[in-house]
Design a protein around this motif. Structure first.
Motif, mmCIF file in Angstrom:
data_model
loop_
_atom_site.group_PDB
_atom_site.id
_atom_site.type_symbol
_atom_site.label_atom_id
_atom_site.label_comp_id
_atom_site.label_asym_id
_atom_site.label_seq_id
_atom_site.Cartn_x
_atom_site.Cartn_y
_atom_site.Cartn_z
ATOM 1 N N UNK A 47 0.830 -1.208 0.000
ATOM 2 C CA UNK A 47 0.000 0.000 0.000
ATOM 3 C C UNK A 47 0.865 1.260 0.000
ATOM 4 N N UNK A 48 1.967 1.228 0.746
ATOM 5 C CA UNK A 48 2.882 2.372 0.752
ATOM 6 C C UNK A 48 3.514 2.567 -0.617
ATOM 7 N N UNK A 49 3.888 1.463 -1.261
ATOM 8 C CA UNK A 49 4.489 1.554 -2.594
ATOM 9 C C UNK A 49 3.503 2.124 -3.603
ATOM 10 N N UNK A 50 2.247 1.692 -3.520
ATOM 11 C CA UNK A 50 1.225 2.192 -4.450
ATOM 12 C C UNK A 50 1.004 3.696 -4.246
ATOM 13 N N UNK A 51 0.836 4.112 -2.980
ATOM 14 C CA UNK A 51 0.617 5.532 -2.696
ATOM 15 C C UNK A 51 1.836 6.366 -3.081
ATOM 16 N N UNK A 52 3.033 5.857 -2.787
ATOM 17 C CA UNK A 52 4.257 6.582 -3.143
ATOM 18 C C UNK A 52 4.403 6.693 -4.656
ATOM 19 N N UNK A 53 4.090 5.599 -5.370
ATOM 20 C CA UNK A 53 4.165 5.638 -6.821
ATOM 21 C C UNK A 53 3.229 6.672 -7.417
ATOM 22 N N UNK A 54 2.019 6.761 -6.869
ATOM 23 C CA UNK A 54 1.066 7.758 -7.338
ATOM 24 C C UNK A 54 1.591 9.173 -7.109
ATOM 25 N N UNK A 55 2.106 9.399 -5.903
ATOM 26 C CA UNK A 55 2.627 10.729 -5.577
ATOM 27 C C UNK A 55 3.830 11.070 -6.450
#
Length: 440
Positions: free
Chosen positions: A278-286
């Motif tokens: 979930x952190x990777x997904x949110x970081x990738x989006x940002x």
């Protein structure tokens, strides 16, 4: 068509692409790519830029603070800290009319102190507090509006991902910005609680009352939140007193919340993997939004739009506060159609050169900090204003029996308190700056 005209035309095109549901990062990337191509007259330079820009952008040591703070929020949610915060606040305030909603606001502020993301705060606290608000008979729109507003404290109470981005864009001290946001964040929490108190006084039927907890229960619930306080004080005061840098503080916070979540039994191997994903997904989006903004802002810089805008505004002789008011109102308008991070990345490179050249009676560094907090507040308001208030959608998705229109109406009292708070902070910059002046 001149370069300036091309740059100005790109704004309505960008907004049209966003309305067409194109991801904001991709929309800025496309507009920036085509704009650079048109201004330069050939595609080779922008292709060369795209070859190196992602690495030079994402290799920045300062940006590593973002996934660390997001991971800290993931661990905090898995570790049951959100439930502990809400139960403690509810034990002290739930017996008052509107007290359960006030407890949710207080818990959002506490969770925001170890999260740094508004949407994550709204989603996490919504899962915890919304069933309790329904159980005590809270009106659907009032409950969802209060939780959506409480979620905005996630980016205002330090640490804040949006403030980190602002600090990088304007080359300001992250620790000073965090410190400056502390008092406005507390004022926001108090303002929301006042809004709840006024609302339930005008509409007593909109909220029920929980049973009064005895002193032993209150102390027991308060004792349960010590991990949150420990992490907050360790991270925030560690940064302020120079024990470690903001990035190191984020790493310490992530490790601390992870350890606490593990000791509480809320972090199995599957949960740990989920937190990282979930952190990777949110970081990738940002990071993709940051990349798109980098390409688009390079196009604006090439067209000389920020410099021309600053020169034009200064030449008009407008009062600095008139200019500031127009900028803040523009942010409120943008907040109806864009998310907070995109607004910051898109507008700060344009607006900051304009306002930094005006005389507000403050040293440049203090002005940059004060302006950053004002921008953060109006961006936060955008999260609870229709039609694209992201927090409203997040909370409303958890309350299927509440029409979106009622959630919109339920958020209006909190928007009003935000506007009042913004006016106060514009008129009295010392409220924002006194902690920075005192400790630095």
């Amino acid at each position: 068509m001149t370069n300036l005209e091309i740059a100005l035309l790109s704004f309505p095109i960008l907004l049209a692409m966003i309305f067409a549901r194109m991801p904001i990062g991709l929309a800025m990337l496309v507009c920036g790519f085509v704009g650079n191509w048109i201004v330069m007259g050939r595609v080779t330079p922008i292709l060369a830029q795209l070859k190196s820009l992602p690495y030079t952008t994402f290799a920045s040591y300062s940006l590593s603070i973002i996934p660390l703070f997001l991971l800290m929020g993931q661990f905090a949610a898995k570790g049951g800290m959100s439930q502990a915060l809400f139960r403690a606040a509810n034990a002290w305030m739930g017996h008052r009319r509107g007290g359960v909603a006030m407890a949710a606001i207080g818990a959002c502020a506490g969770f925001g102190a170890i999260c740094g993301s508004s949407i994550a705060t709204a989603a996490t606290m919504g899962k915890v507090a919304l069933p309790e608000l329904k159980r005590y008979g809270y009106e659907g729109g009032f409950a969802t509006g209060a939780l959506a507003a409480g979620g905005t404290l996630g980016i205002l109470i330090p640490p804040s991902v949006v403030l980190v981005i602002y600090a990088i864009l304007t080359e300001q001290n992250i620790a000073k910005l965090f410190l400056a946001a502390f008092v406005p964040g507390i004022l926001a929490m108090i303002g929301y609680m006042i809004a709840i108190a006024i609302y339930v006084r005008l509409k007593p039927q909109s909220a029920g009352i929980a049973a009064k907890a005895d002193l032993a229960e209150r102390l027991r619930r308060t004792r349960d939140v010590w991990p949150v306080l420990l992490v907050f004080f360790l991270v925030v005061f560690g940064i302020y007193f120079g024990w470690f840098t903001p990035t190191e503080g984020a790493a310490v916070g992530a490790a601390g919340t992870g350890l606490i979540a593990f000791l509480n039994g809320g972090l199995s191997r599957a949960d740990l993997a989920e937190c990282f994903v979930d952190t990777a997904i949110a970081s990738g989006m940002i990071f993709f939004i940051i990349l798109g903004a980098g390409v688009y802002n390079s196009f604006l810089a090439l067209s000389q739009l920020p410099q021309a805008s600053a020169a034009w505004v200064i030449a008009q002789g407008y009062s600095p506060f008139v200019v500031l008011t127009v900028i803040l109102l523009t942010y409120l308008a943008f907040g109806c159609v864009m998310d907070s991070l995109s607004m910051i990345l898109l507008t700060v490179p344009i607006f900051f050169p304009i306002v930094i050249g005006l005389d507000f009676g403050l040293p440049p560094e203090e002005f940059a900090i004060w302006f950053g907090i004002l921008v953060l507040i109006v961006v936060e308001v955008g999260l609870i204003t229709p039609p694209v208030g992201l927090n409203l959608f997040v909370i409303n998705s958890m309350a299927r029996d509440t029409p979106m229109s009622r959630t919109y109406r339920g958020a209006l009292p909190f928007v009003a308190t935000d506007i009042v708070r913004t006016v106060i902070l514009v008129l009295f910059p010392a409220i924002t700056l006194f902690l920075v002046r005192w400790l630095y």
